[in-house]
Structure formats: C-alpha cells, structure tokens
Write a protein that holds these residues in place. Sequence first.
Motif, PDB file in Angstrom:
ATOM      1  N   GLY A 184     -18.414 -20.849  31.100  1.00  0.00           N
ATOM      2  CA  GLY A 184     -17.940 -20.533  32.443  1.00  0.00           C
ATOM      3  C   GLY A 184     -17.237 -19.205  32.557  1.00  0.00           C
ATOM      4  N   LEU A 185     -17.246 -18.400  31.492  1.00  0.00           N
ATOM      5  CA  LEU A 185     -16.650 -17.069  31.582  1.00  0.00           C
ATOM      6  C   LEU A 185     -17.771 -16.038  31.588  1.00  0.00           C
ATOM      7  CD1 LEU A 185     -13.741 -17.297  28.995  1.00  0.00           C
ATOM      8  CD2 LEU A 185     -13.692 -17.782  31.421  1.00  0.00           C
ATOM      9  N   ASP A 186     -17.545 -14.928  32.286  1.00  0.00           N
ATOM     10  CA  ASP A 186     -18.580 -13.896  32.267  1.00  0.00           C
ATOM     11  C   ASP A 186     -18.561 -13.207  30.896  1.00  0.00           C
ATOM     12  OD1 ASP A 186     -16.810 -11.640  32.243  1.00  0.00           O
ATOM     13  OD2 ASP A 186     -16.384 -12.098  34.333  1.00  0.00           O
ATOM     14  N   PRO A 187     -19.639 -12.482  30.524  1.00  0.00           N
ATOM     15  CA  PRO A 187     -19.748 -11.943  29.155  1.00  0.00           C
ATOM     16  C   PRO A 187     -18.534 -11.110  28.741  1.00  0.00           C
ATOM     17  CG  PRO A 187     -21.827 -11.683  30.292  1.00  0.00           C
ATOM     18  CD  PRO A 187     -20.872 -12.242  31.295  1.00  0.00           C
ATOM     19  N   ASP A 188     -17.996 -10.300  29.663  1.00  0.00           N
ATOM     20  CA  ASP A 188     -16.835  -9.472  29.324  1.00  0.00           C
ATOM     21  C   ASP A 188     -15.637 -10.327  28.945  1.00  0.00           C
ATOM     22  OD1 ASP A 188     -17.973  -7.111  29.554  1.00  0.00           O
ATOM     23  OD2 ASP A 188     -17.070  -6.526  31.477  1.00  0.00           O
ATOM     24  N   ARG A 189     -15.366 -11.279  29.819  1.00  0.00           N
ATOM     25  CA  ARG A 189     -14.216 -12.141  29.577  1.00  0.00           C
ATOM     26  C   ARG A 189     -14.420 -13.002  28.360  1.00  0.00           C
ATOM     27  NH1 ARG A 189     -11.383 -13.867  34.898  1.00  0.00           N
ATOM     28  NH2 ARG A 189     -11.454 -11.877  35.936  1.00  0.00           N
ATOM     29  N   SER A 190     -15.655 -13.448  28.203  1.00  0.00           N
ATOM     30  CA  SER A 190     -15.988 -14.275  27.062  1.00  0.00           C
ATOM     31  C   SER A 190     -15.723 -13.493  25.774  1.00  0.00           C
ATOM     32  CB  SER A 190     -17.440 -14.688  27.205  1.00  0.00           C
ATOM     33  OG  SER A 190     -17.951 -15.103  26.003  1.00  0.00           O
ATOM     34  N   GLU A 191     -16.118 -12.217  25.773  1.00  0.00           N
ATOM     35  CA  GLU A 191     -15.907 -11.374  24.599  1.00  0.00           C
ATOM     36  C   GLU A 191     -14.413 -11.185  24.348  1.00  0.00           C
ATOM     37  OE1 GLU A 191     -17.408  -7.020  23.853  1.00  0.00           O
ATOM     38  OE2 GLU A 191     -19.031  -8.327  24.517  1.00  0.00           O
ATOM     39  N   ALA A 192     -13.669 -10.956  25.447  1.00  0.00           N
ATOM     40  CA  ALA A 192     -12.223 -10.774  25.322  1.00  0.00           C
ATOM     41  C   ALA A 192     -11.567 -12.041  24.770  1.00  0.00           C
ATOM     42  CB  ALA A 192     -11.624 -10.418  26.675  1.00  0.00           C
ATOM     43  N   PHE A 193     -12.063 -13.183  25.218  1.00  0.00           N
ATOM     44  CA  PHE A 193     -11.476 -14.441  24.764  1.00  0.00           C
ATOM     45  C   PHE A 193     -11.761 -14.662  23.280  1.00  0.00           C
ATOM     46  CE2 PHE A 193     -10.835 -19.064  24.697  1.00  0.00           C
ATOM     47  CZ  PHE A 193      -9.666 -19.147  25.425  1.00  0.00           C
ATOM     48  N   VAL A 194     -12.982 -14.292  22.866  1.00  0.00           N
ATOM     49  CA  VAL A 194     -13.341 -14.407  21.451  1.00  0.00           C
ATOM     50  C   VAL A 194     -12.438 -13.504  20.608  1.00  0.00           C
ATOM     51  CG1 VAL A 194     -15.120 -13.862  19.768  1.00  0.00           C
ATOM     52  CG2 VAL A 194     -15.702 -15.155  21.804  1.00  0.00           C
ATOM     53  N   GLU A 195     -12.214 -12.284  21.106  1.00  0.00           N
ATOM     54  CA  GLU A 195     -11.344 -11.357  20.390  1.00  0.00           C
ATOM     55  C   GLU A 195      -9.937 -11.929  20.258  1.00  0.00           C
ATOM     56  OE1 GLU A 195     -10.924  -7.137  21.733  1.00  0.00           O
ATOM     57  OE2 GLU A 195     -13.106  -7.314  21.621  1.00  0.00           O
ATOM     58  N   LEU A 196      -9.498 -12.533  21.369  1.00  0.00           N
ATOM     59  CA  LEU A 196      -8.165 -13.140  21.384  1.00  0.00           C
ATOM     60  C   LEU A 196      -8.049 -14.199  20.294  1.00  0.00           C
ATOM     61  CD1 LEU A 196      -5.487 -13.520  22.918  1.00  0.00           C
ATOM     62  CD2 LEU A 196      -6.663 -15.173  24.346  1.00  0.00           C
ATOM     63  N   ILE A 197      -9.065 -15.052  20.205  1.00  0.00           N
ATOM     64  CA  ILE A 197      -9.019 -16.118  19.205  1.00  0.00           C
ATOM     65  C   ILE A 197      -9.064 -15.531  17.793  1.00  0.00           C
ATOM     66  CG2 ILE A 197     -10.224 -18.149  18.317  1.00  0.00           C
ATOM     67  CD1 ILE A 197     -11.054 -18.741  21.175  1.00  0.00           C
ATOM     68  N   GLN A 198      -9.875 -14.470  17.625  1.00  0.00           N
ATOM     69  CA  GLN A 198      -9.923 -13.817  16.307  1.00  0.00           C
ATOM     70  C   GLN A 198      -8.556 -13.268  15.920  1.00  0.00           C
ATOM     71  OE1 GLN A 198     -13.164 -11.197  17.187  1.00  0.00           O
ATOM     72  NE2 GLN A 198     -14.396 -12.012  15.511  1.00  0.00           N
ATOM     73  N   ASN A 199      -7.890 -12.599  16.896  1.00  0.00           N
ATOM     74  CA  ASN A 199      -6.551 -12.060  16.629  1.00  0.00           C
ATOM     75  C   ASN A 199      -5.583 -13.153  16.244  1.00  0.00           C
ATOM     76  OD1 ASN A 199      -7.109  -9.423  17.054  1.00  0.00           O
ATOM     77  ND2 ASN A 199      -6.617  -9.476  19.241  1.00  0.00           N
ATOM     78  N   LEU A 200      -5.630 -14.236  17.016  1.00  0.00           N
ATOM     79  CA  LEU A 200      -4.716 -15.343  16.772  1.00  0.00           C
ATOM     80  C   LEU A 200      -4.939 -15.922  15.389  1.00  0.00           C
ATOM     81  CD1 LEU A 200      -4.770 -17.211  20.163  1.00  0.00           C
ATOM     82  CD2 LEU A 200      -2.941 -15.851  19.194  1.00  0.00           C
ATOM     83  N   ARG A 201      -6.210 -15.997  15.040  1.00  0.00           N
ATOM     84  CA  ARG A 201      -6.537 -16.561  13.736  1.00  0.00           C
ATOM     85  C   ARG A 201      -5.927 -15.693  12.638  1.00  0.00           C
ATOM     86  NH1 ARG A 201     -12.168 -16.289  10.640  1.00  0.00           N
ATOM     87  NH2 ARG A 201     -11.545 -17.599   8.895  1.00  0.00           N
ATOM     88  N   ARG A 202      -6.037 -14.380  12.799  1.00  0.00           N
ATOM     89  CA  ARG A 202      -5.456 -13.472  11.809  1.00  0.00           C
ATOM     90  C   ARG A 202      -3.935 -13.612  11.757  1.00  0.00           C
ATOM     91  NH1 ARG A 202      -9.294  -9.721  13.059  1.00  0.00           N
ATOM     92  NH2 ARG A 202      -8.047  -8.824  14.718  1.00  0.00           N
ATOM     93  N   GLN A 203      -3.324 -13.632  12.965  1.00  0.00           N
ATOM     94  CA  GLN A 203      -1.860 -13.661  13.021  1.00  0.00           C
ATOM     95  C   GLN A 203      -1.282 -14.984  12.519  1.00  0.00           C
ATOM     96  OE1 GLN A 203      -0.269 -12.658  16.889  1.00  0.00           O
ATOM     97  NE2 GLN A 203      -1.860 -11.126  17.161  1.00  0.00           N
ATOM     98  N   LEU A 204      -1.914 -16.086  12.912  1.00  0.00           N
ATOM     99  CA  LEU A 204      -1.296 -17.387  12.676  1.00  0.00           C
ATOM    100  C   LEU A 204      -1.939 -18.163  11.530  1.00  0.00           C
ATOM    101  CD1 LEU A 204      -1.083 -18.481  16.418  1.00  0.00           C
ATOM    102  CD2 LEU A 204       0.650 -17.286  15.108  1.00  0.00           C
ATOM    103  N   GLY A 205      -3.022 -17.634  10.977  1.00  0.00           N
ATOM    104  CA  GLY A 205      -3.687 -18.344   9.881  1.00  0.00           C
ATOM    105  C   GLY A 205      -4.192 -19.704  10.278  1.00  0.00           C
ATOM    106  N   LEU A 206      -4.920 -19.764  11.398  1.00  0.00           N
ATOM    107  CA  LEU A 206      -5.352 -21.056  11.931  1.00  0.00           C
ATOM    108  C   LEU A 206      -6.633 -21.548  11.279  1.00  0.00           C
ATOM    109  CD1 LEU A 206      -4.960 -20.260  15.706  1.00  0.00           C
ATOM    110  CD2 LEU A 206      -3.639 -21.939  14.459  1.00  0.00           C
TER     111      LEU A 206
END
Lengths: 265, 372
Positions: A184-206
């Motif tokens: 339900g997100l457009d490609p731009d937002r979807s990409e941004a959301f994926v980046e966000l999760i990648q960052n979080l994974r790096r920061q928090l070790g999820l």
Amino acid sequence: MSEAANDTMSTSEQPIVCEIHHLWTEFDKLVVHRNLDLTLRKGEVMALVGGSGSGKTTLLRHIIGLTQPSSGQIKLFGYVLGKLNRDQQRQLRNRFGMLFQHGALFSALNVFDNIAFPLRELHQFDEDTIHLLVMHKLALVELEPEHAQLLPAQLSGGMIKRVALARALVLEPELLFLDEPTAGLDPDRSEAFVELIQNLRRQLGLTVLFITHDVATLSALADRVAVLADQHIVANCPIEALGKVDHPFVRNFFHSVKQHLARLN
Amino acid sequence: MTDAAFRVHREQDNPPRVVLSGDWSLRQTKGHFARLREQLAPLFADPQLRWDLREVERLDSAAGAMLLQGWQYTLGDRVLLRPEQAEQLATLAALPRRDSLEQPPITLRDMLKGAWCYYFDFIRHLVDFVMLVGALVLEIGYLFRKPRQIPWKEISANIYKGGVMALPVTALVGFMIGIAMSYLMALQLRKFGADIFIINILGMSIIREFGPILMAVLVAGRSGSAMTAQIGVMRVTEEIDALAAMGISRVLRLVLPKVVGLVAVAPLLVFWTSCWALLGAMLAAKLQLGISFDFFIEYLPRAVKPVNLTLAMLKALMFGLLIALVACHFGLRIKPNTESLSSSTTASVVVAITVVILVDAVFAILTRSIGL
C-alpha cells in the motif's frame, strides 16, 4: 525439505530466536500448514513469501500467540508462549514487536499516546522519561515532533506504518515481526521504508521476520527467504540460492526476482 | 549479561563517583527501572558526584532517558562515557522535552471560548439535522418521478430488523408494565371502592401514553443505536464513499429505508405493545379486584374513546420518524475512530429518547381537550 533448505549460513552459531516444530493448522477440513518447520536465528532478517492464501499471516499469528495451531510447537527465545504464566507471557511478549499490515493503531489515541501506550503499561517511567523516549522513537522513524498530536485518521498510509513501527520498537525488542511492511505504499515511500528498517537493523541489532509480496522489498532487506507453499516451507535459503530449488512456485518467484535485479543493473 | 547495578566509590583524593555496571536495558527482567530510579534519586540530587558508565555492558534508550532526566538533561564533565554511549546520550539530550511543549493555564477567555464552541456545535447539529430532513424530502420527490429507484429490499429489511425482531421484547416489557401498573392502581382504587375505574385509568394511560412511550424507548435503544453504529462503521470503512463513487445517494440508500421502515412499523409496534400491556392489566385486575376478562373488554371502548387510539398512532408515526432521523443524523457525523463511534451511538440514543419525551409533552398539551 530440499537440499537448498539445509544450506547453512555464517549465522548458524547464533542462538535460535524462534523455532517452529512439526506445526499443523487445520480449519475444519482445510489444512493450512502440514508438518511445518522453521528456525530463525539471532541477527537474521528472514522474508516469508508464498502465494495468496498460503497461510503466511496465519503462521505469523501463531508465532506471536494470537491463535493456537492444531498441533506442533512454537518456541520464542526458547520458551513456549502458551506454557508460561500471565506475567511471564507479558514479559516474553515485550521482547518482540509486531507491525500489523494496516498499522492497528488505536484510533482514539493520538500518535504520542499510541507510541507511549506500551511504556505506560510497564509502570516503570514517569511522564518526562516517556516523553523523551517517544520523541526518540519518532525521530528514529523519521517523523517530526509536531506529528505527535495528530490522530491516526489524519495520517497518510506511510505515516501510519511509521507510527506503528515506532510503537513496535518502543520497548526495545530483540525480534520484530512485519506483516507486509510496504504493502500500500508507493515505490518511493516503500523504498524509504525499507531503508528505514535497514538503518534500524544496523542501529539496534534486530532480528526480523517479515511477510512480503514485493520483490523490491524482499531483495533489499532479506538475508534469507523462506518460501511457504504446499502447506510447508519448501525452501529456506539466501535469495541467490533460490535458483537451485526445484519447485514450481519457487521457480516462478525466483524468475521475477531475477528480472527485478536485472532491471536494477 | 549481569543485572543492572551501581556502587559508589569514595577515594581520598578524587571526588566520589558512582560506577554503573551490567545490563541497563528494558530487555532485563521487568520491574527494575522504577526501583533503580528510586535508589538513584538521592545520588542524582548531589551535584558533586561523578558518574562512570564505562562498565555498562548495554545501555538502551530507555535507560539513557532515565539517567538523562536524573542529570537534568545536561552531561558536562561529571559523566564518564564510552564514545558510543556519549553519542547515544547526546542524541537523546537533543530531543524536544516535555516542558518545552507545556500548555498555558486555562483563562476565563478560554472558558468563554469553550462555551461559544458548545453553542456553535449545537447550532451546527440543528443545521445538519434540517439539511438531512431537506435531503430526505428531495429524495422522496425524486422517487415520485422515478418509482423504479425505490429501495424496496432495504425498506423490507429494515421493517424486519426494526419491527419483527422487536416483537418479543416489546411484548414482554409491555406485559410486565401492565401488570405492575394494574397492581398499584388496584390497591389505591380499592380504598375508595372505585374498583371499576381501573379500566378507565389503565385503558387511557396505556393506550394514549405508555404504549407509544414504551415503544419509543425500546426502539430507540434497539434500532436507533444499531442504525447509528451501522452508518458509523460504514463511514469508518469508507463504504459510504464507495456508494457515493458509484453514484448512489447515501440518503436514498441508507437514510430513507431506515426512516420509512421505522415509520411503517412504529404504529404497529405501538398497537402490539399496548395490547400486551392491556393484557397484563387485565390479568392483574382479575387477580386483584376480580374483574372478569369479558367485562374488561366490553367496558374498555366505553371508557376510552376510539379517538385516543388515533392519537396514539399519530404519536407513533412521529416517534418512529424522529428516532430514525436522529439515529441517521448522528451516524453520519461519526468520525473514523472508536471514541467517536461510541460517543455518537450514546448521543443518538439519549437524544432520541429526550426528543421523544419532549415531543410527547408538547403533544399532550396540544391535544388536552380531545378524547377525554
């Protein structure tokens, strides 16, 4: 299970976070899961893919203990959720976060209160600390402090997902479940959301287990792909190894992944 | 990892310092943050103390926020940190604080403004209600020109839901009220030896007053709340927008069938409720005063003129119309959240019953010379 499914990675020494053993799910006569096994290790980001109606969401609901499988065992951090008492269950549930497909924000509460809700339920912090932590999580999901006073009905689809993610993260979980994080997100937002999760994974070790239909999300995020078809996991391997698996659904799926990767290059 | 802990080092030449160690995070067993904060409170108050966090194995943002708040949001030289901890705490310290967003105290001006808002809200309710009635009248006019568009199926469904399904509960409540009233009246009337007047009193009050009011209260509680909630949920799930997108009028498809359905069944329900109430009254009168059923039925038309039944039917029509309109009005105003859904449903029932009783009182005054 196929050969590729037994293909192990460097994370295999890591402790097991989530373990599913001989799981069966039956609704009346319909068998959804037949003798399903799945193991998730610490630090892994695993994608769960499968056709519509193949029981991905049902499996996720079993894992977080919303529903009970017909038989089989699910262990989270080495514990079976159903066998713990109420306080222990709550404690275990605080160790993982869940992002529901449509956010599942409390519609009567504003963004701030939605994120603060799990913290307030802990009865550990005063309001000043809670405020600071909520602001921290808002910044983490790249939302502005002004957004804190909005109600869920006033948010866009992408913002709802961000707020829901902030709420899932507020208790600093080790394990995160995402149900269709980019649907339900457009490609731009979807990409941004994926980046966000990648960052979080790096920061928090999820450790992350997510369901997706989106090839772009999958290839950007996942270390491993678990394919659910014919009522069980037919493949559980890194994305490149999917080509070796001989199963019609996996072949089609890998084909579209390859096409996507080719387009990117 | 070891549990979160701290100890105070007092050395001769250096200022005393608090050494923190272990796992300072939410992942640790629960119940420890509140306790730690309590134990640390006296140490936070001492500005001479130095804090050493270098032995901390894990520091998450929750623990960071708690410590930072204890230090009054300033780190300074007195806190010894590892570089990554310093970075983490600096991020937290840079966030906007709660007191920076503190609301100003409420003044008289704000209170007047609030009162004005209430008044304005009330006016807007009235305007919306009138607009809804207007839209309904226009739709009925439209249906006269295009009778094929009449939503028969929906009307029929509403008659079934609001009428047929309400039969058992209205019968039961009517019967019980009839018995209770009859017993009370019988005791009073016997004192004066005016036993026979029980038929006059009960006949008049049940047919003209209790029947319509009982029906209105029960239907407002049953059907009114259901209508509000249904329209409200359809708004929340954007079903109303889907209807509009298909070019189907929401007033024609949602409001009109409910109003027509309830107006159609209300007189019948009133008649039904009154009959059961009279039955209860008859039973109690026979048991308490020995008035036979035959005599009761024979005397009733003489005691209560038939015009009273016409008045009751008129009232029923009005009440049905009002309940359905109020329910739809509040349903269409629901905002897409659970709080609004619950408050609107409550308001719908309360307003419907209040309006019905107000209208009933006005009607009683206007018709005071008819049928007595």
